[in-house]
Motif scaffolding. Sequence first.
Motif, PDB file in Angstrom:
ATOM      1  N   GLU A   1       0.796  -1.246  -0.087  1.00  0.00           N
ATOM      2  CA  GLU A   1       0.142  -0.002  -0.060  1.00  0.00           C
ATOM      3  C   GLU A   1       0.741   1.316   0.173  1.00  0.00           C
ATOM      4  OE1 GLU A   1      -2.499  -0.540   3.306  1.00  0.00           O
ATOM      5  OE2 GLU A   1      -3.519  -2.075   2.456  1.00  0.00           O
ATOM      6  N   ARG A   2       1.897   1.125   0.765  1.00  0.00           N
ATOM      7  CA  ARG A   2       2.927   2.432   1.009  1.00  0.00           C
ATOM      8  C   ARG A   2       3.452   2.718  -0.401  1.00  0.00           C
ATOM      9  NH1 ARG A   2       6.209   1.126   5.046  1.00  0.00           N
ATOM     10  NH2 ARG A   2       7.796   0.258   3.477  1.00  0.00           N
ATOM     11  N   ARG A   3       3.925   1.506  -1.161  1.00  0.00           N
ATOM     12  CA  ARG A   3       4.701   1.492  -2.475  1.00  0.00           C
ATOM     13  C   ARG A   3       3.687   2.234  -3.715  1.00  0.00           C
ATOM     14  NH1 ARG A   3       9.300  -0.824  -4.325  1.00  0.00           N
ATOM     15  NH2 ARG A   3      10.081  -0.313  -2.222  1.00  0.00           N
ATOM     16  N   ALA A   4       2.389   1.739  -3.407  1.00  0.00           N
ATOM     17  CA  ALA A   4       1.225   2.332  -4.480  1.00  0.00           C
ATOM     18  C   ALA A   4       1.010   3.968  -4.151  1.00  0.00           C
ATOM     19  CB  ALA A   4       0.113   1.210  -4.224  1.00  0.00           C
ATOM     20  N   ARG A   5       0.959   4.009  -2.783  1.00  0.00           N
ATOM     21  CA  ARG A   5       0.948   5.528  -2.620  1.00  0.00           C
ATOM     22  C   ARG A   5       1.934   6.430  -3.151  1.00  0.00           C
ATOM     23  NH1 ARG A   5      -0.888   3.588   2.750  1.00  0.00           N
ATOM     24  NH2 ARG A   5       0.982   4.467   3.641  1.00  0.00           N
ATOM     25  N   GLU A   6       3.281   5.846  -2.982  1.00  0.00           N
ATOM     26  CA  GLU A   6       4.364   6.473  -3.312  1.00  0.00           C
ATOM     27  C   GLU A   6       4.310   6.696  -4.883  1.00  0.00           C
ATOM     28  OE1 GLU A   6       7.590   4.542  -1.730  1.00  0.00           O
ATOM     29  OE2 GLU A   6       7.471   5.311   0.211  1.00  0.00           O
ATOM     30  N   GLU A   7       4.012   5.710  -5.636  1.00  0.00           N
ATOM     31  CA  GLU A   7       4.124   5.642  -6.991  1.00  0.00           C
ATOM     32  C   GLU A   7       3.056   6.639  -7.445  1.00  0.00           C
ATOM     33  OE1 GLU A   7       5.092   4.594 -10.767  1.00  0.00           O
ATOM     34  OE2 GLU A   7       5.972   4.130  -8.992  1.00  0.00           O
ATOM     35  N   ALA A   8       1.936   6.429  -6.920  1.00  0.00           N
ATOM     36  CA  ALA A   8       0.658   7.476  -7.421  1.00  0.00           C
ATOM     37  C   ALA A   8       1.402   9.033  -7.041  1.00  0.00           C
ATOM     38  CB  ALA A   8      -0.667   7.319  -6.693  1.00  0.00           C
ATOM     39  N   GLU A   9       1.702   9.330  -6.126  1.00  0.00           N
ATOM     40  CA  GLU A   9       2.470  10.419  -5.735  1.00  0.00           C
ATOM     41  C   GLU A   9       3.405  10.961  -6.782  1.00  0.00           C
ATOM     42  OE1 GLU A   9       2.924  14.316  -4.081  1.00  0.00           O
ATOM     43  OE2 GLU A   9       1.220  12.846  -3.473  1.00  0.00           O
ATOM     44  N   ARG A  10       4.295  10.003  -7.123  1.00  0.00           N
ATOM     45  CA  ARG A  10       5.454  10.268  -7.804  1.00  0.00           C
ATOM     46  C   ARG A  10       4.639  10.420  -9.476  1.00  0.00           C
ATOM     47  NH1 ARG A  10       7.782   7.878 -12.023  1.00  0.00           N
ATOM     48  NH2 ARG A  10       6.619   5.831 -11.831  1.00  0.00           N
ATOM     49  N   LYS A  11       3.688   9.894  -9.706  1.00  0.00           N
ATOM     50  CA  LYS A  11       3.089  10.250 -11.166  1.00  0.00           C
ATOM     51  C   LYS A  11       2.468  11.558 -11.152  1.00  0.00           C
ATOM     52  CE  LYS A  11       2.280   5.252 -12.695  1.00  0.00           C
ATOM     53  NZ  LYS A  11       1.169   4.401 -12.860  1.00  0.00           N
ATOM     54  N   ARG A  12       1.900  11.740  -9.932  1.00  0.00           N
ATOM     55  CA  ARG A  12       1.134  13.214  -9.930  1.00  0.00           C
ATOM     56  C   ARG A  12       2.096  14.307  -9.937  1.00  0.00           C
ATOM     57  NH1 ARG A  12       0.294  16.919  -6.490  1.00  0.00           N
ATOM     58  NH2 ARG A  12       1.390  15.868  -4.708  1.00  0.00           N
ATOM     59  N   GLN A  13       3.351  14.206  -9.385  1.00  0.00           N
ATOM     60  CA  GLN A  13       4.178  15.084  -9.582  1.00  0.00           C
ATOM     61  C   GLN A  13       4.865  15.365 -10.758  1.00  0.00           C
ATOM     62  OE1 GLN A  13       6.975  14.071  -6.490  1.00  0.00           O
ATOM     63  NE2 GLN A  13       5.796  15.050  -4.811  1.00  0.00           N
ATOM     64  N   GLU A  14       5.206  14.123 -11.559  1.00  0.00           N
ATOM     65  CA  GLU A  14       5.568  14.070 -12.670  1.00  0.00           C
ATOM     66  C   GLU A  14       4.592  14.888 -13.804  1.00  0.00           C
ATOM     67  OE1 GLU A  14       6.226  10.184 -14.224  1.00  0.00           O
ATOM     68  OE2 GLU A  14       8.209  10.070 -12.966  1.00  0.00           O
ATOM     69  N   GLU A  15       3.339  14.486 -13.514  1.00  0.00           N
ATOM     70  CA  GLU A  15       2.188  15.242 -14.278  1.00  0.00           C
ATOM     71  C   GLU A  15       2.247  16.832 -14.383  1.00  0.00           C
ATOM     72  OE1 GLU A  15      -0.654  15.574 -17.227  1.00  0.00           O
ATOM     73  OE2 GLU A  15       0.531  13.559 -16.825  1.00  0.00           O
ATOM     74  N   GLU A  16       2.336  17.059 -12.897  1.00  0.00           N
ATOM     75  CA  GLU A  16       2.431  18.472 -12.596  1.00  0.00           C
ATOM     76  C   GLU A  16       3.552  19.367 -13.418  1.00  0.00           C
ATOM     77  OE1 GLU A  16       2.338  19.292  -8.522  1.00  0.00           O
ATOM     78  OE2 GLU A  16       0.336  18.567  -8.202  1.00  0.00           O
ATOM     79  N   GLU A  17       4.773  18.563 -13.215  1.00  0.00           N
ATOM     80  CA  GLU A  17       5.823  19.061 -13.912  1.00  0.00           C
ATOM     81  C   GLU A  17       5.777  19.224 -15.317  1.00  0.00           C
ATOM     82  OE1 GLU A  17       9.428  20.662 -13.915  1.00  0.00           O
ATOM     83  OE2 GLU A  17       8.383  19.917 -12.100  1.00  0.00           O
ATOM     84  N   ARG A  18       5.024  18.081 -15.789  1.00  0.00           N
ATOM     85  CA  ARG A  18       4.580  18.249 -17.479  1.00  0.00           C
ATOM     86  C   ARG A  18       3.797  19.408 -17.612  1.00  0.00           C
ATOM     87  NH1 ARG A  18       2.991  12.605 -17.760  1.00  0.00           N
ATOM     88  NH2 ARG A  18       5.006  11.598 -17.510  1.00  0.00           N
ATOM     89  N   ARG A  19       2.934  19.810 -16.899  1.00  0.00           N
ATOM     90  CA  ARG A  19       1.869  20.816 -17.183  1.00  0.00           C
ATOM     91  C   ARG A  19       2.543  22.168 -17.179  1.00  0.00           C
ATOM     92  NH1 ARG A  19      -3.034  18.646 -13.426  1.00  0.00           N
ATOM     93  NH2 ARG A  19      -3.831  16.989 -14.765  1.00  0.00           N
ATOM     94  N   ARG A  20       3.679  22.466 -15.867  1.00  0.00           N
ATOM     95  CA  ARG A  20       4.150  23.562 -15.928  1.00  0.00           C
ATOM     96  C   ARG A  20       5.164  23.824 -16.900  1.00  0.00           C
ATOM     97  NH1 ARG A  20       7.125  22.385 -10.347  1.00  0.00           N
ATOM     98  NH2 ARG A  20       5.121  21.802  -9.265  1.00  0.00           N
TER      99      ARG A  20
END
Length: 90
Positions: A66-85
């Motif tokens: 579960e912790r690994r899945a949360r970290e992966e989801a957070e990493r993907k969200r941050q990458e998506e935000e970085e792409r948008r910026r």
Amino acid sequence: MGRLLLLVLVVLTAALLWRAFGPGSAERYGSLRGGQRGQVEQKPMIKGPDDDEEFLWNIEKNRFKERRAREEAERKRQEEEERRRRRGEG
């Protein structure tokens, strides 16, 4: 009188030694030597979930997943935000 006291002490000592080391003492006090008389050492009985090693391992493993899945989801969200910026700046 001294001989009588000595005789009582010898008899008392013999009785206590018989009780401690005589027949049936292994059942009363537990065997000091494992594997005696073909006995196989058994696993301790599981009394509850906190005693079950497999149960505890599964809980820990699931928490890790579960912790690994949360970290992966957070990493993907941050990458998506970085792409948008980057798209907004470029």
